[in-house]
Design a protein around this motif. Structure first.
Motif, mmCIF file in Angstrom:
data_model
loop_
_atom_site.group_PDB
_atom_site.id
_atom_site.type_symbol
_atom_site.label_atom_id
_atom_site.label_comp_id
_atom_site.label_asym_id
_atom_site.label_seq_id
_atom_site.Cartn_x
_atom_site.Cartn_y
_atom_site.Cartn_z
ATOM 1 N N TRP A 174 0.865 -1.179 0.000
ATOM 2 C CA TRP A 174 0.000 0.000 0.000
ATOM 3 C C TRP A 174 0.895 1.220 0.000
ATOM 4 N N ASP A 175 0.329 2.418 0.033
ATOM 5 C CA ASP A 175 1.248 3.559 -0.022
ATOM 6 C C ASP A 175 1.854 3.889 1.340
ATOM 7 N N TRP A 176 1.737 2.962 2.264
ATOM 8 C CA TRP A 176 2.454 3.003 3.548
ATOM 9 C C TRP A 176 2.909 1.598 3.949
ATOM 10 N N TRP A 364 -10.430 0.635 8.548
ATOM 11 C CA TRP A 364 -10.405 0.941 7.110
ATOM 12 C C TRP A 364 -10.377 -0.341 6.271
ATOM 13 N N ASN A 430 -13.762 1.379 0.745
ATOM 14 C CA ASN A 430 -12.976 2.604 0.775
ATOM 15 C C ASN A 430 -12.742 3.137 -0.636
ATOM 16 N N GLU A 431 -13.307 4.285 -0.908
ATOM 17 C CA GLU A 431 -12.973 5.113 -2.083
ATOM 18 C C GLU A 431 -13.284 4.511 -3.449
ATOM 19 N N TRP A 513 -7.926 15.375 0.327
ATOM 20 C CA TRP A 513 -6.493 15.143 0.157
ATOM 21 C C TRP A 513 -5.802 16.253 -0.635
ATOM 22 N N HIS A 517 -1.635 15.207 -1.190
ATOM 23 C CA HIS A 517 -1.525 14.671 -2.553
ATOM 24 C C HIS A 517 -1.546 15.770 -3.625
ATOM 25 N N GLU A 535 -11.510 11.272 6.079
ATOM 26 C CA GLU A 535 -10.070 11.129 5.792
ATOM 27 C C GLU A 535 -9.454 12.453 5.382
ATOM 28 N N TRP A 625 -6.167 10.589 8.777
ATOM 29 C CA TRP A 625 -5.450 9.447 8.261
ATOM 30 C C TRP A 625 -4.027 9.565 8.735
HETATM 31 C C1 BMA Z 1 -6.572 7.244 1.425
HETATM 32 C C2 BMA Z 1 -6.670 5.914 2.113
HETATM 33 C C3 BMA Z 1 -5.563 4.989 1.768
HETATM 34 C C4 BMA Z 1 -4.259 5.687 1.585
HETATM 35 C C5 BMA Z 1 -4.283 7.093 2.067
HETATM 36 C C6 BMA Z 1 -3.026 7.845 1.803
HETATM 37 O O1 BMA Z 1 -6.950 7.203 0.137
HETATM 38 O O2 BMA Z 1 -7.939 5.369 1.950
HETATM 39 O O3 BMA Z 1 -5.894 4.256 0.636
HETATM 40 O O4 BMA Z 1 -3.256 4.982 2.190
HETATM 41 O O5 BMA Z 1 -5.332 7.785 1.486
HETATM 42 O O6 BMA Z 1 -2.782 8.005 0.448
#
Ligand code: BMA
Length: 844
Positions: A174-176, A364, A430-431, A513, A517, A535, A625
């Motif tokens: 995942w991104d972590w 999550w 999720n998303e 985000w 992001h 989030e 988050w």
């Molecule tokens: C959201 C979460 C994760 C992810 C995080 C950071 O989209 O639901 O999927 O790790 O952001 O990018």
């Protein structure tokens, strides 16, 4: 009575090898290999990259179970697997008894015809999820979107196989999180035997709960190998409800209505005590106890309130008729290898959430349905749980067997968790809704565009079957008093373009985000505020001690192989650097950069939390988050893998207090002070303002009475910047705001008239003195000039009552140290050992 044997003494090997080795169950193949020294620590250095062969192999586990004549003579014998990860063929004495294909389900198999007195062999063969699902992909004939699946790292190019397996999505990266597509027997295995009726499930269904009476129905599932007549009773706190029952051989559900007058209701943190009741069901033949089962639950009504209003529609939780402003975080699995998570680590996490004044965690959808202990702790500490089903950021197949598998998964987990009062919501995924964006062509993450019309229809049909049919139907059938929400974020349930959430929607929940992001400024947290912020987040590095657990000294630079392997968000390091350059003084070295990244993260999230809370009741929830980590890494977590609190965790602890003060400066120079009160009491207090220079001289002072309404957020004061500053240099003063009642400090905050970067800090002299009579657990800190973001670090593992705070000369701060402990209550006042005190001036 019922008897059980937990299977132990397991051994394991790769299917294509000869040598058996001792295995640990519950466990995973990775941790078994590690224990035997066959692989190196998966979390160290770049070892992750070397270990990708493990998921390409098949593995087998074997145990022997010795049974007596009386055991095999029992009426019913069932082998129970609480968790198999994932494609597992099970043999008993060489006979196939089970083909498991879902890590999230428990499996129960009647083995009476397969066992005998003496030694019996149980063998579990795990097929490589990679080999298996290469076949699934081939069969489906199209690639699926799953941007977090690190298939490349696994040597699979762009083939995203995670979507096919009912296996924790984060195992694929995942991104972590690292990519460890492990396998194994991850929960207990046992043999159960019984000859008389046995209570297999006890559910306390809460029909209606008021302060006067709790109207309940006990639903008792019983399996009886024989026809039987006797007495069934349920008791709680000395009250007994009973009836005669006649059972036929097989499974049946018996219901018993119960009423409790003047119940002690379960409340989440901040609103009252999380009172729990124990219910015990018993089957009696004359006075002989045949079977018993006990559960704990809390009595409460929880609703998700979505009512139309001028802005759109509300989105908030109402507990026992009281609106709750949700304060919390998104929880991810605590480890890449789930069986490694000790009870102590769970207690540490939940105690951290409670100490940080949270009242909600979101489990999550990219992880797993958590262990029972997690929910027991949330019940006990008064934390609500927003529970996702395990689907995140991808589309899924929709063939019949996949859908059936999921309805069994949903049924199993809803049943397992439905007695927990903490469960506030079941959320589909999720998303995915916003990523696919069915009803707006140009919206979404660009997934749709890869498919032709037929493929699109196929994918959306699967989506609807899962998230608009199977899951909501299963929730309403088995836990009808808990709300279901198809996807997070989502604007509304309408099946049109109004469905999709965006950052300015006046309804639904929002993932914002833009900051991070999309590299927007922190100030945008003050602009993009929805009805419920499920989030938003900002990354940082763990402290040096944690970094050193995975990186050798010579790798301590941002772009080293090891540091890059422990940063899973490809733009992560660049973003941290850019934001540091924008907001903070330049760190002098690598270690300082780690510290600065934490300050930055804490500042970002403080801005967001305060904005969300100021906007109550328009906004009624804020879940940043993310709470925790599954390995040591740069991430959005407030608490690192080792449970060490970053600056953010301390900031959250301050920002989530029931009462806070928050300052917002308008571009025209208007300085507005807000007070947010989440309590149900009116607060009469004094608001005290003091403008200090950096050497502690008071340049302005004001003190006035203020009254805060219960459950409110209001602007309590506003001043023109110029009139406050007069002739002072804005880069040399700080405004202290305190809310005091008698001698009690209810809330405080600081406001600076210039950004971190524009303030020149002199090197402060900070003194730290033990508070006499506290046996070395409390300390008072003072400084001779302004010290910013004072960081106390202790030799022992634990937390301070406050940390990463500013010290104004003449305004000492006293802190306690709490040792991390293995006791029921995780934080115990203790001696920190050597304490290091540093502040921002030491890092620039
Ligand atoms: C959201 C979460 C994760 C992810 C995080 C950071 O989209 O639901 O999927 O790790 O952001 O990018």
């Amino acid at each position: 009575m019922n008897q059980q044997i937990v299977l132990s003494n397991w051994k394991f090997k790769a299917c294509d090898e000869e040598e058996w080795r001792q295995a640990k169950v519950p466990g995973t193949v990775h941790t078994d290999l590690l224990r035997h020294g066959i692989i190196n620590d998966p979390f160290y250095g770049v070892n992750e990259h070397e270990l990708q062969w493990i998921d390409k192999k098949d593995w087998e586990y074997e145990a022997t179970i010795r049974l007596s004549e009386s055991w095999v003579g029992m009426g019913q014998l069932e082998l129970v697997f609480e968790g198999l990860d994932t494609y597992a063929d099970v043999y008993v004495n060489g006979q196939p008894i089970l083909f498991a294909d879902n890590m999230f389900r428990a499996w129960r198999v009647d083995v009476k015809d397969y066992v005998h007195a003496g030694d019996n062999q149980v063998r579990v063969v795990f097929h490589s999820p990679i080999t298996r699902d290469q076949g699934s992909l081939h069969k489906l004939g199209m690639e699926m979107p799953a941007p977090n699946d690190q298939s490349q790292l696994g040597g699979l190019e762009d083939h995203k196989l995670s979507v096919f397996a009912r296996k924790a999505p984060y195992h694929y990266g995942w991104d972590w999180g690292p990519r460890f597509v492990t396998c194994g027997i991850w929960r207990e295995v046992r043999l159960e035997g019984w000859s008389a009726p046995k209570i297999t499930e006890l559910y306390i269904c809460q029909n209606q709960i008021t302060a006067q009476v709790a109207d309940l129905t006990a639903e008792i599932e019983i399996h009886s190998p024989v026809d039987w007549t006797g007495r069934l009773q349920v008791s709680s706190n000395g009250t007994v409800w009973a009836r005669e029952v006649t059972l036929i051989s097989g499974s049946q559900v018996i219901k018993l209505d119960m009423q409790i007058s003047k119940p002690d209701l379960w409340w989440c943190r901040g609103l009252g005590q999380p009172s729990m009741y124990t219910f015990k069901a018993e089957l009696l033949e004359q006075d002989r106890l045949m079977s018993a089962k006990q559960v704990k639950t809390g009595l409460r009504t929880i609703r998700l309130v979505r009512e139309r209003d001028q802005a759109g529609a509300s989105f908030y939780f109402e507990l026992n008729g009281i609106p709750v402003f949700a304060k919390g975080a998104n929880h991810i699995p605590n480890d890449s290898f789930i069986p490694e998570i000790t009870n102590e680590r769970y207690r540490h996490e939940i105690a951290t959430a409670a100490a940080s004044h949270m009242n909600m965690l979101r489990v999550w959808g990219g992880g797993f349905y958590e262990e029972d202990l997690f929910y027991e702790l949330c019940d006990e500490y008064g934390l609500l749980v927003w529970q996702d089903f395990m689907f995140a950021c991808s589309m899924y197949p929709g063939d019949e067997s996949f859908l059936h598998n999921i309805s069994m998964e949903a049924e199993y987990n809803i049943r397992r968790l439905r007695n927990h009062p903490c469960i506030a919501l079941w959320c589909g995924n999720n998303e995915i809704d916003s990523a696919w964006a069915q009803y707006i062509e140009e919206s979404g993450w660009g997934w749709k565009q890869h498919y032709d019309r037929n493929q699109r229809e196929k994918l959306w049909t699967s989506y609807e079957a899962l998230f608009h049919r199977i899951l909501p139907e299963t929730v309403s059938r088995l836990a009808h008093n808990i709300a279901y929400w198809p996807s997070s974020p989502l604007r509304s349930l309408s099946r049109d373009e109004n469905q999709h959430a965006n950052t300015l929607s006046g309804e639904g929940d929002i993932h914002y985000w833009g900051v991070w992001h999309s590299v927007e400024p922190f100030d945008n947290y003050n602009r993009y505020i929805g009805r419920f912020m499920s989030e938003y987040g900002f990354q940082s590095f763990p402290e040096l001690k944690s970094v050193l657990s995975y990186a050798p000294e010579e790798q301590l630079e941002l772009e080293s192989d090891v540091m890059l392997a422990h940063q899973k968000n490809s733009s992560g390091n660049r973003l941290i650097k850019e934001y540091v350059e924008q907001y903070l003084p330049d760190p002098k070295d690598f270690k300082s950069f780690l510290y600065m990244s934490q300050i930055l993260q804490a500042q970002a999230i403080k801005t967001a939390i305060e904005a969300h809370r100021r906007n109550k009741p328009y906004c009624m929830g804020t879940l940043y988050w993310q709470m925790n980590d599954c390995w040591p890494v740069a991430s959005w977590a407030g608490m690192d893998y080792y449970g060490r609190w970053k600056a953010l965790q301390y900031e959250v602890q301050r920002s989530y207090r029931d009462i806070i003060l928050s300052v917002l400066e308008a571009p025209e120079g208007e300085i507005a002070i807000y007070a947010v009160n989440d309590l149900r009491d009116q607060i009469s207090a004094r608001l005290r303002l003091q403008l200090f220079d950096f050497y502690g001289r008071v340049l302005y002072e004001n003190d006035e009475a203020v009254a805060l309404e219960p459950d409110s957020s209001v602007q309590i004061k506003s001043m023109a910047r110029e009139s406050l500053l007069q002739s002072s240099d804005p880069q040399q003063v700080v405004l202290s705001i305190r809310l005091e009642r008698e001698h009690e400090l209810l809330a405080s905050n600081l406001f600076y008239f210039a950004g971190f970067r524009d303030i020149e800090l002199s090197q402060p002299l900070i003194t730290i003195c033990e508070v006499p009579g506290t046996n070395g657990t409390s300390f008072t800190l003072e400084s001779d000039s302004l010290a910013r973001q004072v960081w106390l670090s202790a030799q022992e593992e634990g937390i301070f009552s406050d940390n990463f705070f500013d010290l104004i000369p003449g305004v000492p701060i006293t802190v306690q140290f709490y040792r991390r402990s293995n006791q029921e209550r995780p934080f115990i006042e203790g001696v920190p050992g050597h304490v290091t005190v540093m502040s921002m001036a030491d890092f620039i």
